[in-house]
Design an enzyme around this catalytic site. Sequence first.
Site, mmCIF file in Angstrom:
data_model
loop_
_atom_site.group_PDB
_atom_site.id
_atom_site.type_symbol
_atom_site.label_atom_id
_atom_site.label_comp_id
_atom_site.label_asym_id
_atom_site.label_seq_id
_atom_site.Cartn_x
_atom_site.Cartn_y
_atom_site.Cartn_z
ATOM 1 C CB SER A 66 -1.038 -0.036 1.123
ATOM 2 O OG SER A 66 -1.260 1.159 1.760
ATOM 3 C CB CYS A 67 0.787 4.073 -0.584
ATOM 4 S SG CYS A 67 -0.952 3.764 -0.367
ATOM 5 C CG ASP A 68 5.752 3.275 -3.565
ATOM 6 O OD1 ASP A 68 6.830 3.079 -2.991
ATOM 7 O OD2 ASP A 68 5.037 2.351 -4.025
#
Length: 368
Positions: free
Chosen positions: A5-7
């Site tokens: 989940s996410c950058d």
Amino acid sequence: MEPYSCDTFVALPPATFGNRVIFGKNSDRLFDEVQEVIYFPAAVHNDLQKRLKCTYIEIDQVPETCAVVLSRPAWLWGAEMGANEHGVCIGNEAVWGREDISKEEALLGMDLVRLGLERADTAEKALDVIVDLLEKYGQGGNCAEGEEFSYYNSFLIADRNEAWILETSGKYWAAEKVQGIRNISNQLSITTKIDREHPNMRNYAKQKGWWDGEDDFDFTAAYSYMNTASMMTSSSRYCQGYKLLNKHKGDITFETMMEILRDEPSGINMKGEFLTTSSMVSVLPQDSSLPCIHFFTGTPHPERSVFKPFIFVPHISQLLDTKSPTFDLERPMAKKPYVKPDRRHPLYQKHQQAWEVISNTKYFPSHL
């Protein structure tokens, strides 16, 4: 935990082209989650006795809130990422460490993203808003619809002039003022460069036996299980993201940021059970006479999504094509088995239809 989940990325002058701050984020979530892009106008709240309902809990309202544009999972109140009328942008990341994750319902990290945007006109003021709310209400609760998934949060907060990294573990936190380029990616990353911190953060780490009180204090080493010396030598998305930013340092544009968000070999453009469900890129000119431009996909798979621009102007109408028709505040785990409603907005449906056409081989004759 796997780093799902996410950058989130930011580049400040002189790393960018044209005296602009460039912000970008991929929101990586469960593959079937719909993310909407929605606008809320500035508002005056005269009845401060009326509590504000966030995803799980109610909190005190403030007299005035800023206009915001949010990219958010359609089932909740907060947001994965967004911007406000003053050019403040925030994205958050899931992080895990030594501190046990609280399952008690409190503010989600996504609630804190929205609250920071609604209540602050600079990046550092947004940081103040988030840490004050964190101290008062805490963070916790289920972060996925119909699934058990909880985490603490890190945040990247930017405006026209500066950017901050804020990383948390329970109510404790550290913040780093960004110089040049910076990214965050599902792991604590603040080490010894700490520009602001929770007043009891070091004492707590010492009491828990995570820091001996003698060596230089390293937030990541104390609060996570990570060997900080290996952070930039691994094949992690964090390391790969930094390399992609550094590759273009001195000439980073919004197009560069879009290319980074579309990069598949690094894993930044995520595929699988967790995938990139929505993306955002913002251009924040240091010249205040120029508007900030915020690009959102509102659809998964950034490599085949269009980044569509949004600018804060007077009399904005609601973004109907990216608003989920079935949004509500029902508790996602209240009934078992939980059946997710169809939250696909018109743009999401068109995106799916187009991909089905493109991926159907009968539209591409073998002799072409």
